[in-house]
Scaffold this motif. Sequence first.
Motif, PDB file in Angstrom:
ATOM      1  N   VAL A 161       0.843  -1.204   0.000  1.00  0.00           N
ATOM      2  CA  VAL A 161       0.000   0.000   0.000  1.00  0.00           C
ATOM      3  C   VAL A 161       0.873   1.247   0.000  1.00  0.00           C
ATOM      4  N   ILE A 162       1.954   1.231   0.792  1.00  0.00           N
ATOM      5  CA  ILE A 162       2.873   2.372   0.813  1.00  0.00           C
ATOM      6  C   ILE A 162       3.514   2.553  -0.560  1.00  0.00           C
ATOM      7  N   GLY A 163       3.901   1.444  -1.190  1.00  0.00           N
ATOM      8  CA  GLY A 163       4.489   1.516  -2.533  1.00  0.00           C
ATOM      9  C   GLY A 163       3.544   2.141  -3.538  1.00  0.00           C
ATOM     10  N   PHE A 164       2.279   1.733  -3.507  1.00  0.00           N
ATOM     11  CA  PHE A 164       1.289   2.318  -4.413  1.00  0.00           C
ATOM     12  C   PHE A 164       1.083   3.800  -4.117  1.00  0.00           C
ATOM     13  N   ARG A 165       1.121   4.160  -2.839  1.00  0.00           N
ATOM     14  CA  ARG A 165       0.959   5.568  -2.448  1.00  0.00           C
ATOM     15  C   ARG A 165       2.123   6.407  -2.975  1.00  0.00           C
ATOM     16  N   ILE A 166       3.324   5.873  -2.901  1.00  0.00           N
ATOM     17  CA  ILE A 166       4.501   6.579  -3.425  1.00  0.00           C
ATOM     18  C   ILE A 166       4.372   6.771  -4.928  1.00  0.00           C
ATOM     19  N   LYS A 167       3.940   5.739  -5.632  1.00  0.00           N
ATOM     20  CA  LYS A 167       3.758   5.875  -7.082  1.00  0.00           C
ATOM     21  C   LYS A 167       2.735   6.971  -7.388  1.00  0.00           C
ATOM     22  N   GLU A 168       1.658   6.993  -6.620  1.00  0.00           N
ATOM     23  CA  GLU A 168       0.614   7.993  -6.804  1.00  0.00           C
ATOM     24  C   GLU A 168       1.180   9.406  -6.607  1.00  0.00           C
ATOM     25  N   LEU A 169       1.952   9.614  -5.531  1.00  0.00           N
ATOM     26  CA  LEU A 169       2.547  10.923  -5.261  1.00  0.00           C
ATOM     27  C   LEU A 169       3.570  11.298  -6.328  1.00  0.00           C
ATOM     28  N   ARG A 170       4.377  10.334  -6.729  1.00  0.00           N
ATOM     29  CA  ARG A 170       5.399  10.587  -7.753  1.00  0.00           C
ATOM     30  C   ARG A 170       4.749  10.992  -9.071  1.00  0.00           C
ATOM     31  N   THR A 171       3.673  10.305  -9.425  1.00  0.00           N
ATOM     32  CA  THR A 171       2.960  10.603 -10.668  1.00  0.00           C
ATOM     33  C   THR A 171       2.315  11.986 -10.611  1.00  0.00           C
ATOM     34  N   GLU A 172       1.729  12.323  -9.460  1.00  0.00           N
ATOM     35  CA  GLU A 172       1.121  13.651  -9.299  1.00  0.00           C
ATOM     36  C   GLU A 172       2.144  14.752  -9.496  1.00  0.00           C
ATOM     37  N   LYS A 173       3.377  14.535  -9.046  1.00  0.00           N
ATOM     38  CA  LYS A 173       4.432  15.540  -9.181  1.00  0.00           C
ATOM     39  C   LYS A 173       5.136  15.448 -10.536  1.00  0.00           C
ATOM     40  N   LYS A 174       4.723  14.473 -11.351  1.00  0.00           N
ATOM     41  CA  LYS A 174       5.309  14.241 -12.671  1.00  0.00           C
ATOM     42  C   LYS A 174       6.811  13.912 -12.591  1.00  0.00           C
ATOM     43  N   SER A 216      15.143   8.010  -8.458  1.00  0.00           N
ATOM     44  CA  SER A 216      16.351   7.218  -8.238  1.00  0.00           C
ATOM     45  C   SER A 216      17.563   8.122  -8.034  1.00  0.00           C
ATOM     46  N   GLU A 217      17.703   9.127  -8.899  1.00  0.00           N
ATOM     47  CA  GLU A 217      18.838  10.055  -8.794  1.00  0.00           C
ATOM     48  C   GLU A 217      18.802  10.829  -7.484  1.00  0.00           C
ATOM     49  N   GLN A 218      17.621  11.218  -7.035  1.00  0.00           N
ATOM     50  CA  GLN A 218      17.487  12.034  -5.825  1.00  0.00           C
ATOM     51  C   GLN A 218      17.659  11.226  -4.531  1.00  0.00           C
ATOM     52  N   THR A 219      17.360   9.927  -4.587  1.00  0.00           N
ATOM     53  CA  THR A 219      17.413   9.103  -3.370  1.00  0.00           C
ATOM     54  C   THR A 219      18.606   8.156  -3.312  1.00  0.00           C
ATOM     55  N   GLY A 220      19.229   7.904  -4.459  1.00  0.00           N
ATOM     56  CA  GLY A 220      20.327   6.938  -4.501  1.00  0.00           C
ATOM     57  C   GLY A 220      19.850   5.498  -4.542  1.00  0.00           C
ATOM     58  N   LEU A 221      18.530   5.284  -4.690  1.00  0.00           N
ATOM     59  CA  LEU A 221      17.959   3.943  -4.799  1.00  0.00           C
ATOM     60  C   LEU A 221      17.834   3.590  -6.278  1.00  0.00           C
ATOM     61  N   SER A 222      18.033   2.337  -6.632  1.00  0.00           N
ATOM     62  CA  SER A 222      18.002   1.960  -8.043  1.00  0.00           C
ATOM     63  C   SER A 222      16.587   2.051  -8.624  1.00  0.00           C
ATOM     64  N   ILE A 223      16.526   2.294  -9.919  1.00  0.00           N
ATOM     65  CA  ILE A 223      15.239   2.369 -10.620  1.00  0.00           C
ATOM     66  C   ILE A 223      14.502   1.039 -10.477  1.00  0.00           C
ATOM     67  N   GLY A 224      15.220  -0.068 -10.623  1.00  0.00           N
ATOM     68  CA  GLY A 224      14.608  -1.398 -10.521  1.00  0.00           C
ATOM     69  C   GLY A 224      13.983  -1.628  -9.147  1.00  0.00           C
ATOM     70  N   PHE A 225      14.718  -1.235  -8.098  1.00  0.00           N
ATOM     71  CA  PHE A 225      14.188  -1.393  -6.747  1.00  0.00           C
ATOM     72  C   PHE A 225      12.940  -0.544  -6.555  1.00  0.00           C
ATOM     73  N   SER A 280       9.937  -5.047  -0.024  1.00  0.00           N
ATOM     74  CA  SER A 280       9.767  -4.147   1.116  1.00  0.00           C
ATOM     75  C   SER A 280      10.892  -3.116   1.099  1.00  0.00           C
ATOM     76  N   ILE A 281      10.847  -2.167   2.053  1.00  0.00           N
ATOM     77  CA  ILE A 281      11.813  -1.069   2.048  1.00  0.00           C
ATOM     78  C   ILE A 281      12.252  -0.770   3.472  1.00  0.00           C
ATOM     79  N   ALA A 282      13.491  -0.348   3.618  1.00  0.00           N
ATOM     80  CA  ALA A 282      14.011   0.060   4.923  1.00  0.00           C
ATOM     81  C   ALA A 282      13.505   1.465   5.236  1.00  0.00           C
ATOM     82  N   ILE A 283      13.370   1.763   6.513  1.00  0.00           N
ATOM     83  CA  ILE A 283      12.805   3.043   6.941  1.00  0.00           C
ATOM     84  C   ILE A 283      13.672   4.220   6.494  1.00  0.00           C
ATOM     85  N   ASP A 284      15.015   4.065   6.482  1.00  0.00           N
ATOM     86  CA  ASP A 284      15.873   5.174   6.057  1.00  0.00           C
ATOM     87  C   ASP A 284      15.694   5.464   4.570  1.00  0.00           C
ATOM     88  N   SER A 285      15.456   4.436   3.757  1.00  0.00           N
ATOM     89  CA  SER A 285      15.193   4.642   2.332  1.00  0.00           C
ATOM     90  C   SER A 285      13.843   5.308   2.130  1.00  0.00           C
TER      91      SER A 285
END
Length: 192
Positions: free
Chosen positions: A6-19, A26-35, A45-50
Motif C-alpha cells: 500500500v505504501i508503494g502504491f501511495r509513493i507511485k501515486e505521489l510521484r505521478t502527481e508531481k510528474k 532514483s537520482e534524488q534518493t540513490g535507490l536503483s530504478i529497478g528497486f 519491502s523497504i528500509a525506513i531510512d530509504s
Amino acid sequence: MNKSAVIGFRIKELRTEKKYTLKYLSEQTGLSIGFLSQFERGLTSIAIDSLEKIAKVLEVELSSFFDLSSPQETKYVVRSYEKETTLVNSEIIEYALTDHLTSFDLLPRLVDIMPPLPEEKETLELYNHTGEEFIYILEGILTMNIDGITYQLYPGDSVHIPSCIPHNWSNKTNHITKILTVHSPNPLKKEG
C-alpha cells in the motif's frame, strides 16, 4: 494487500502527481530504478531510512505513509490497489469497483475470465434473473449467449440486456478475457 504494498502504491501515486520519473526519484534518493519500480508494485519491502529519503524528495512527512486507516467519512473513490477481489471459481475473478457493495442500486465489477480448463464441458448453461445488466469487453474475446444466439464479442463491444432473457458468457480462448459488468438492481444490496 500488505502495508508495504500500500505504501508503494501511495509513493507511485505521489510521484505521478508531481510528474517525477522513476529515474528522477532514483537520482534524488540513490535507490536503483529497478528497486523503486518493484517497491511501487508491491513486490518488495523497504528500509525506513530509504523511505525517509523518498518522503523528502516527494515533500511529504514520513508519517503520512503510515496513516493507512480509512477516513470515517463516506468513501466514494476506490483506488486500483484497493479493489476487493473475489475468486468465484477456478475460471472467474471479480474485482469490486465500489466500496458500496450492499448499499447502491448499481453493482459495477471488473471480471477476469480465465481460459477454460481442458476438462470443461462445451455446453453453456443459460440463466436469467431480475433487472438488467451491461457488459463491456476490455480485453480478449467473450463468447456471449443471449436467448440461444451466440455472439463473439471483442474489445470495445458491449451488451445491454434485460436480465430476464436467458443468457450467459464464457471465455473459449487461450487468453484471459477482461470485462466490465454493471448490474441493476444490485443483487447484493441490503434492504432497509
